[in-house]
Design a protein around this motif. Structure first.
Motif, PDB file in Angstrom:
ATOM      1  N   LYS A 132      -5.059   0.129   2.398  1.00 57.72           N
ATOM      2  CA  LYS A 132      -6.017  -0.963   2.206  1.00 57.72           C
ATOM      3  C   LYS A 132      -7.373  -0.670   2.821  1.00 57.72           C
ATOM      4  N   GLU A 133      -7.440   0.067   3.905  1.00 58.77           N
ATOM      5  CA  GLU A 133      -8.719   0.391   4.544  1.00 58.77           C
ATOM      6  C   GLU A 133      -9.634   1.202   3.617  1.00 58.77           C
ATOM      7  N   ASN A 134      -9.047   1.899   2.667  1.00 59.72           N
ATOM      8  CA  ASN A 134      -9.847   2.666   1.703  1.00 59.72           C
ATOM      9  C   ASN A 134     -10.683   1.768   0.798  1.00 59.72           C
ATOM     10  N   GLY A 169      -1.565   8.047   1.770  1.00 61.93           N
ATOM     11  CA  GLY A 169      -2.892   7.775   2.323  1.00 61.93           C
ATOM     12  C   GLY A 169      -3.701   6.809   1.478  1.00 61.93           C
ATOM     13  N   GLU A 170      -3.045   6.111   0.556  1.00 63.01           N
ATOM     14  CA  GLU A 170      -3.722   5.175  -0.349  1.00 63.01           C
ATOM     15  C   GLU A 170      -3.566   3.763   0.223  1.00 63.01           C
ATOM     16  N   ASP A 194     -14.171   1.726   2.600  1.00 66.24           N
ATOM     17  CA  ASP A 194     -14.727   2.918   3.245  1.00 66.24           C
ATOM     18  C   ASP A 194     -15.950   3.484   2.528  1.00 66.24           C
ATOM     19  N   THR A 205       1.272   4.068   1.983  1.00 74.93           N
ATOM     20  CA  THR A 205       0.908   4.702   3.253  1.00 74.93           C
ATOM     21  C   THR A 205       1.235   6.191   3.258  1.00 74.93           C
ATOM     22  N   THR A 236     -11.488   7.886  -2.440  1.00 72.39           N
ATOM     23  CA  THR A 236     -10.277   7.363  -1.811  1.00 72.39           C
ATOM     24  C   THR A 236      -9.847   6.118  -2.574  1.00 72.39           C
ATOM     25  N   LYS A 237      -8.600   5.717  -2.382  1.00 73.17           N
ATOM     26  CA  LYS A 237      -8.142   4.559  -3.143  1.00 73.17           C
ATOM     27  C   LYS A 237      -7.066   3.795  -2.396  1.00 73.17           C
ATOM     28  N   TRP A 238      -6.826   2.597  -2.892  1.00 74.78           N
ATOM     29  CA  TRP A 238      -5.716   1.751  -2.457  1.00 74.78           C
ATOM     30  C   TRP A 238      -4.746   1.700  -3.621  1.00 74.78           C
ATOM     31  N   GLU A 283       0.848  -1.191   0.000  1.00 72.25           N
ATOM     32  CA  GLU A 283       0.000   0.000   0.000  1.00 72.25           C
ATOM     33  C   GLU A 283       0.881   1.239   0.000  1.00 72.25           C
ATOM     34  N   GLU A 292     -16.128   5.213  -0.123  1.00 74.31           N
ATOM     35  CA  GLU A 292     -15.863   6.498  -0.763  1.00 74.31           C
ATOM     36  C   GLU A 292     -15.135   6.303  -2.086  1.00 74.31           C
TER      37      GLU A 292
END
Length: 168
Positions: free
Chosen positions: A92-94, A89-90, A97, A86, A102-104, A84, A99
């Protein structure tokens, strides 16, 4: 759809209240499911019926729901991924979510993500949303797999050569 009207009159003894002029009549008619003689809905089952009495829809119960019907992301208890971004902010939790903004991102030619659910679910459909920035990073080939124990995996769907024509 619900229709509500509120009329409020304010006044006090000995005071006159001037009401605004009545609006001009509309040049078209209005109809609703609240016509004279129609039973008031009980808000538990608001399915419209056809002239023969049969229901015109199913699964309508007056309850409130959001999102994609059948979405199971609220049952995800853990997410793992091969990599990922990190720093950007891209993460795995995205992926769960809800949204689309947001993306991974895994800066690798291939990657994987694995989800644990709090209960078994039957997969009948799934959806992927691609990011809005670099089309060359869009997934083109993938395999969706499922497992009841995390050890034995069954391929549920395999795709190749896919494209995302509409950017979010």
């Amino acid at each position: 759809m619900s229709l509500a009207a509120l009329i409020m009159t304010v006044g006090s003894q000995g005071a006159a209240v001037a009401l605004p002029e009545a609006p001009a009549a509309a040049d078209r008619s209005f109809a609703s499911s609240f016509e004279t003689g129609d039973p008031a809905p009980d808000w538990l089952n608001t399915v419209d019926t056809a002239p023969d009495g049969g229901k015109r829809a199913s699964g309508v119960d007056g309850g409130y729901s959001t999102g994609i019907p059948g979405n199971v992301t609220d049952h995800v208890t853990d997410v793992r991924a091969s990599a990922e971004n990190t720093g950007g902010g891209e993460v795995k939790e995205n992926l769960v979510d809800g949204e689309p903004g947001t993306k991974w991102l895994a800066f690798e030619p291939t990657g994987w993500a694995e989800f644990d659910l709090d209960k078994p679910v039957k997969v009948v459909a799934y959806a992927l949303t691609s990011a809005n920035d670099f089309a060359e990073r869009d997934p083109r080939d993938w395999t969706l797999q499922g497992s009841t124990d995390g050890k034995e995996w069954k391929s549920l769907d395999t795709r190749s050569g896919e494209s995302f024509e509409e950017r979010p």
